[in-house]
Design an enzyme around this catalytic site. Structure first.
Site, mmCIF file in Angstrom:
data_model
loop_
_atom_site.group_PDB
_atom_site.id
_atom_site.type_symbol
_atom_site.label_atom_id
_atom_site.label_comp_id
_atom_site.label_asym_id
_atom_site.label_seq_id
_atom_site.Cartn_x
_atom_site.Cartn_y
_atom_site.Cartn_z
ATOM 1 N N GLU A 169 1.856 19.394 -23.367
ATOM 2 C CA GLU A 169 0.565 19.130 -23.999
ATOM 3 C C GLU A 169 -0.301 18.251 -23.100
ATOM 4 O OE1 GLU A 169 -1.222 16.186 -27.321
ATOM 5 O OE2 GLU A 169 0.863 16.799 -27.570
ATOM 6 N N ASP A 173 -3.751 19.744 -21.722
ATOM 7 C CA ASP A 173 -5.024 19.111 -22.053
ATOM 8 C C ASP A 173 -5.939 19.102 -20.825
ATOM 9 O OD1 ASP A 173 -6.815 17.298 -23.685
ATOM 10 O OD2 ASP A 173 -6.291 15.925 -22.068
ATOM 11 N N ASP A 197 -2.540 20.709 -30.434
ATOM 12 C CA ASP A 197 -1.628 20.207 -29.396
ATOM 13 C C ASP A 197 -0.768 21.329 -28.823
ATOM 14 O OD1 ASP A 197 -2.640 17.708 -29.875
ATOM 15 O OD2 ASP A 197 -0.906 16.988 -31.021
ATOM 16 N N GLU A 220 -2.695 23.477 -26.349
ATOM 17 C CA GLU A 220 -2.745 22.842 -25.028
ATOM 18 C C GLU A 220 -1.412 22.983 -24.300
ATOM 19 O OE1 GLU A 220 -6.066 19.338 -25.779
ATOM 20 O OE2 GLU A 220 -3.947 18.912 -26.206
#
Length: 238
Positions: free
Chosen positions: A45, A49, A116, A119
């Site tokens: 994650e 991101d 989340d 990502e």
């Protein structure tokens, strides 16, 4: 949990490292219930991101000549939790999650968990198949839904459309520039013929022009009043 192969078909990818994708879909609540604990998706994650933010920045930069401020706002809207959840639901990502019993009993579709995981999925794609494949997948599953997630108001375009509908033209003029090179401030004016419609300030010329257009639009009850000199005052355009 749906068969992960169905997800790969949706994404149109052929994974090389299946473990990465299983990790991307493993929430910490599920990992902690296993003996021994499995690796969860939090590290992916973190990487994802950055990848998702880069992919959106890449797209915005390549598709427009907008200034840094507008692109920054658009990127923030396009990759916020709400937006990522929209993209994730469109590929039914929630159906592939590995959640602990406690999380399932709370809210299986919690936005933060799904965002989340989205990502983390891109972190896995990037590590497994590289940036270009991640970019292709991103374009396929994100770009069709940008209209739902980006809602920046482009005041210059609004004003231009109103004026062009009557076959008239507007002009912008930078009338003031202050400050050191690293911290400039610009003042812009927008004119319809000799009528000053609005004035605006900004840290870039384009931002100042946006503010000027916004002021012009805010002065009148109806947009077409601008064309009837109800929002401007006469001033000689130098």
């Amino acid at each position: 949990m749906k068969n992960i192969q169905t997800l790969f078909q949706t994404l149109n990818i052929t994974p090389q490292n299946l473990t990465l994708y299983k990790q991307a879909l493993t929430h910490s609540s599920y990992s902690n219930e296993q003996n021994p604990p499995q690796e969860d998706n939090e590290r992916l994650e973190f990487l994802g991101d950055a990848i998702v933010g880069l992919l959106m920045a890449d797209y915005l930069y390549s598709q427009s000549k907008e200034d840094e401020g507008i692109m920054t706002k658009k990127r923030a809207q396009a990759v916020c939790e709400r937006s990522l959840t929209i993209y994730a639901h469109n590929i039914e990502l929630q159906n592939y999650l590995l959640l602990g019993k406690g999380e399932k009993n709370k809210d299986f579709n919690a936005k933060s968990i799904i965002a989340d995981t989205f990502e983390a999925l891109f972190g896995a794609i990037y590590l497994d198949l590289g940036y270009l494949t991640a970019k292709k997948v991103f374009h396929n599953i994100v770009l069709p839904h940008l209209a739902k997630t980006i809602y920046i108001i482009d005041f210059k375009t609004q004003l231009q459309e109103i004026v062009q509908s009557e076959k008239k033209t507007i002009q912008y003029k930078i009338v003031q520039e202050q400050g050191p090179a690293h911290s400039k401030n610009f003042v812009a004016e927008v004119y319809l013929e000799k009528n000053l419609l609005g004035t605006g300030e900004g840290s870039t010329k384009k931002a100042a022009e946006q503010k000027a257009a916004q002021q012009a639009l805010s002065k009148v009850a109806k947009p077409k009043d601008l064309l009837n000199n109800k929002g401007g005052k006469e001033k000689e355009l130098q």
